[in-house]
Write an enzyme that holds these catalytic residues in place. Structure first.
Site, PDB file in Angstrom:
ATOM      1  N   PHE A 133       0.825  -1.204   0.000  1.00  0.00           N
ATOM      2  CA  PHE A 133       0.000   0.000   0.000  1.00  0.00           C
ATOM      3  C   PHE A 133       0.858   1.253   0.000  1.00  0.00           C
ATOM      4  O   PHE A 133       0.572   2.230  -0.670  1.00  0.00           O
ATOM      5  CB  PHE A 133      -0.950  -0.011   1.194  1.00  0.00           C
ATOM      6  CG  PHE A 133      -2.186  -0.795   0.905  1.00  0.00           C
ATOM      7  CD1 PHE A 133      -3.087  -0.348  -0.047  1.00  0.00           C
ATOM      8  CD2 PHE A 133      -2.438  -1.983   1.551  1.00  0.00           C
ATOM      9  CE1 PHE A 133      -4.218  -1.079  -0.351  1.00  0.00           C
ATOM     10  CE2 PHE A 133      -3.567  -2.713   1.266  1.00  0.00           C
ATOM     11  CZ  PHE A 133      -4.459  -2.269   0.314  1.00  0.00           C
ATOM     12  N   GLU A 427     -37.199  43.693 -20.326  1.00  0.00           N
ATOM     13  CA  GLU A 427     -36.106  43.987 -21.253  1.00  0.00           C
ATOM     14  C   GLU A 427     -36.332  45.314 -21.975  1.00  0.00           C
ATOM     15  O   GLU A 427     -35.396  46.084 -22.172  1.00  0.00           O
ATOM     16  CB  GLU A 427     -35.941  42.862 -22.278  1.00  0.00           C
ATOM     17  CG  GLU A 427     -35.607  41.490 -21.688  1.00  0.00           C
ATOM     18  CD  GLU A 427     -34.407  41.504 -20.750  1.00  0.00           C
ATOM     19  OE1 GLU A 427     -33.530  42.374 -20.908  1.00  0.00           O
ATOM     20  OE2 GLU A 427     -34.368  40.656 -19.849  1.00  0.00           O
ATOM     21  N   HIS A 430     -35.205  48.075 -19.758  1.00  0.00           N
ATOM     22  CA  HIS A 430     -33.757  48.287 -19.825  1.00  0.00           C
ATOM     23  C   HIS A 430     -33.391  49.082 -21.079  1.00  0.00           C
ATOM     24  O   HIS A 430     -32.667  50.076 -21.028  1.00  0.00           O
ATOM     25  CB  HIS A 430     -33.023  46.938 -19.940  1.00  0.00           C
ATOM     26  CG  HIS A 430     -32.859  46.200 -18.649  1.00  0.00           C
ATOM     27  ND1 HIS A 430     -32.389  46.781 -17.520  1.00  0.00           N
ATOM     28  CD2 HIS A 430     -33.072  44.889 -18.338  1.00  0.00           C
ATOM     29  CE1 HIS A 430     -32.321  45.866 -16.552  1.00  0.00           C
ATOM     30  NE2 HIS A 430     -32.741  44.706 -17.018  1.00  0.00           N
ATOM     31  N   ASP A 503     -29.739  42.168 -11.690  1.00  0.00           N
ATOM     32  CA  ASP A 503     -29.664  43.617 -11.920  1.00  0.00           C
ATOM     33  C   ASP A 503     -29.404  44.343 -10.612  1.00  0.00           C
ATOM     34  O   ASP A 503     -28.558  45.238 -10.533  1.00  0.00           O
ATOM     35  CB  ASP A 503     -30.986  44.136 -12.497  1.00  0.00           C
ATOM     36  CG  ASP A 503     -31.288  43.539 -13.857  1.00  0.00           C
ATOM     37  OD1 ASP A 503     -30.330  43.139 -14.530  1.00  0.00           O
ATOM     38  OD2 ASP A 503     -32.469  43.479 -14.221  1.00  0.00           O
TER      39      ASP A 503
HETATM   40 ZN    ZN Z   1     -32.862  42.902 -15.997  1.00  0.00          ZN
END
Ligand code: ZN
Ligand code: ADP
Ligand code: MG
Length: 638
Positions: A133, A427, A430, A503
């Site tokens: 071993f 979206e 944004h 975010d």
């Molecule tokens: Zn966003």
């Protein structure tokens, strides 16, 4: 060969093990299990009564010693018995006189080596297993070469990479070129008394081509090339790493002039005395040995060490001093020209449509490094193959860019109409705020097709030009743009969702940076608050050193909240005033799922776009750039 011996050894041990087991279980005493043990007096009375048919007397001891004999036999009724008696000789006579069939077995001669074997054998066996071993733990057949360096030596089979394969980092190549010139003709430098750099450190983010450049240097230099990785020196046992370093340099000496390349240098070169649990003796010894070797005691060495790392900040200062790694070559994220060159390198052996314009691709990939660009081309090639095309077209390349930036499209993900509507408004929020606020990066694309593992929809902003400075109003605008997705949800649906988590995270981070690092808060002034502390054990910063009081901490939180609130109401005003326009754009987005920059522009002006998506796709932002200030950019908004 070593393998065969190892296997043979294992089988031998196994066979021996089995043999001993069998031996232990099959000793005569054990086979007598089916005999009933009875008392000697009972045996005598049975004998008197004439119940015994067969008798067998066995004396295991040496002759002369008076000790018990084993008496076993069978009765008339077939029952077998076993007992022990003393005067075995007399007993045999008596039994024979009674008409019992008696056999007497001679005493077993136990040889000296036999008894030695039976006593020593188990111990030997245990030791064998233990050794086995130990042997395999130390990496099989390398017990003896444990302290040998694991570096690979390339002589004639040097990597075929040349500087032509490394694109977009001309300054770095020039620096290395000089080192290579030295290797080729050292007298040119030594004549003037110039000392040659001993170590060259390649520094840069992952994927910028550090390893590639080092391999190219080896290919160009035409000298033997040793290649090792920092982790090759790291071992559990103290002193092994140092021995390996010594061995590597000793080998290199035989082949000089040569290049030694150590990739991922931070694994060995870490700041001494740092880390958890004190000590770290092994790593420190390895590093010390490296320092010694770098100094090159006799000064006659002409081998050069090239190392690569993406964490120069955690390297030990002693490594970086002049005379050791004194040449630092920075591999930065490539700029637009660099990206174009890298793309060209990787496009060389593939077939492309005539309409493919490399400069457009380069402009659309700000922030991507060489490895990303290679991946992008490969993704595009895979897509083209999937579409059964002979040539890779712009369409596949565009998709490749988005795959690399945001992960693959996941059209199969089922999203309910209601959720889709929320995502679309998010979206559009944004994008509209990004469009309305002055000086923000133009919107390149809006999509509500899920991508990657997290993004349900995204808005892609691409910067227009190189930027190395960011103003306070820029940052405020960025935060407002980040928050506007959430604002849109709230305005339209009167309720908010979890979709804005990322975010909010980024907005908070930016606001905090403004207050604590950039001196952009009037209340707290120009003080830099807090120091990023390296958590050496994990190799990343998980904690921050607070060098301020609780009151200041409270004030920071107040300021951050103030900035976020102000930005939120700014975004709310912008979107609130344009509610109808937002409805219109969101409905187009819901229908088309993807809007590109020019379409969005047209919609913002109040025009309509034809629903078959034939808007001309010339809206390439001029010269987008992403490097510079190190602040989170909006780039991709989820
Ligand atoms: Zn966003
Ligand atoms: P790292 O800096 O992390 O060591 P690598 O050198 O391993 O990065 O780069 C990974 C891959 O990315 C390379 O094999 C190469 O194909 C590609 N690559 C990176 N930078 C460049 C570059 N400047 N020119 C060409 N290809 C590059
Ligand atoms: Mg590398």
């Amino acid at each position: 060969m070593g393998r065969v011996v190892k296997n043979l050894g294992l089988y031998l041990v196994l066979i021996l093990l089995v043999v001993t087991m069998v031996n232990m279980f099959l000793t005569p005493e054990e086979t007598q299990r089916q005999y009933d043990e009875i008392s000697y007096s009972q045996f005598l009375s049975e004998l008197e009564a004439g119940h015994i048919r067969i008798l067998q007397i066995r004396n295991n001891n040496q002759p002369g010693e008076s000790s018990a004999a084993v008496i076993q036999g069978e009765m008339q009724n077939g029952q077998r018995f076993l007992t022990y008696g003393l005067e075995a000789g007399k007993l045999a006579d008596k039994a024979a006189a009674l008409g019992v069939m008696v056999t007497v077995e001679a005493p077993q001669k136990s040889t000296w080596w036999g008894s030695l074997l039976t006593t020593l054998f188990p111990t030997l066996l245990l030791m064998g297993v233990w050794l086995y071993f130990l042997y395999s733990m130390q990496g099989g057949g390398r017990v003896m070469s444990f302290s040998k360096s694991k570096a690979k030596l390339f002589l004639d089979n040097r990597p075929k990479v040349t500087f032509a394969d490394v694109a977009g980092c001309d300054e770095s190549k020039e620096e290395l070129q000089e080192v290579i010139h030295f290797l080729k003709s050292p007298e040119k430098f030594t004549r003037l008394g110039a000392k040659v750099p001993r170590g060259v450190l390649l520094v840069g983010p992952p994927g910028t081509g550090k390893t590639l450049l080092a391999r190219a240097a080896a290919g160009e230099a035409n000298v033997p090339f040793f290649c090792a990785s920092g982790s090759d020196f790291v071992e559990m046992f103290v002193g092994v790493g140092a021995a390996r370093v010594r061995d590597l340099f000793a080998q290199a000496k035989r082949y000089q002039p040569c290049i030694i390349f150590i990739d991922e240098m931070d694994a060995v070169g870490r700041h001494r005395g740092a880390g958890l649990g004190g000590g770290h003796d092994e790593r420190e010894q390895t590093l010390n040995q490296l320092l010694v070797e770098l100094d090159g005691f006799d000064g006659s060495d002409s081998s050069i060490l090239i190392a690569a790392t993406n964490r120069p900040d955690i390297l030990d200062p002693a490594l970086l001093r002049p005379g050791r790694f004194d040449r630092h070559i920075t591999m930065d994220r490539p700029d637009v020209r660099g990206r174009e060159a890298i793309l060209k390198v990787h496009m060389k052996e593939k077939a492309f449509d005539n309409d493919v314009d490399v400069s457009i691709l380069a402009r659309r990939t700000p922030g991507l490094v060489g490895a990303d660009l290679e991946n992008l081309i490969n993704e595009a090639a895979l897509l083209a193959a999937r579409h059964d095309k002979d040539k890779i077209g712009m369409e596949e390349l565009e998709e490749g860019i988005e795959r690399v930036m945001a992960g693959p499209e996941r059209r199969s993900r089922l999203i309910s109409e209601k959720e889709k509507k929320i995502i679309a408004y998010h979206e559009v929020g944004h994008a509209m705020v990004a469009k309305v606020l002055p000086d923000s990066d133009p919107v390149h694309k809006i999509s509500i097709i899920p991508r990657g593992h997290a993004a349900l929809g995204y808005t892609l902003q691409l910067p227009e030009e190189d930027r190395f400075l960011t103003s306070r109003s820029d940052l405020i605008n960025r935060i407002a743009i980040l928050l506007s997705g959430r604002v849109a949800e709230e305005l339209v649906f009167g309720d908010v969702t979890s979709g804005a988590a990322n975010d909010l995270d980024r907005a908070t981070q930016t606001a905090r940076q403004m207050v604590t690092e950039l001196g952009m808060s009037e209340k707290l002034g120009l003080v830099k608050l807090g120091n990023k502390r390296e958590e050496i054990f994990l190799g990343r910063d998980i904690a921050e050193d607070r060098n301020y009081s609780e009151e200041i901490a409270y004030a920071i939180d107040q300021e951050v909240k103030g900035i976020i609130d102000a930005c939120y109401s700014k975004a709310r005003n912008i979107l609130g005033e344009r509610r109808e326009l937002m409805d219109k754009i969101a409905s187009v987005l819901l229908e088309r799922e993807v809007l590109d920059g020019s379409e969005f522009e047209a919609l913002m002006k109040g025009d309509t776009v034809d629903s078959d998506g034939a808007a001309p796709d010339e809206a390439v932002p001029p010269l987008p750039e992403s490097r510079g200030d190190g602040l989170p950019r909006n780039g991709l908004l989820a």
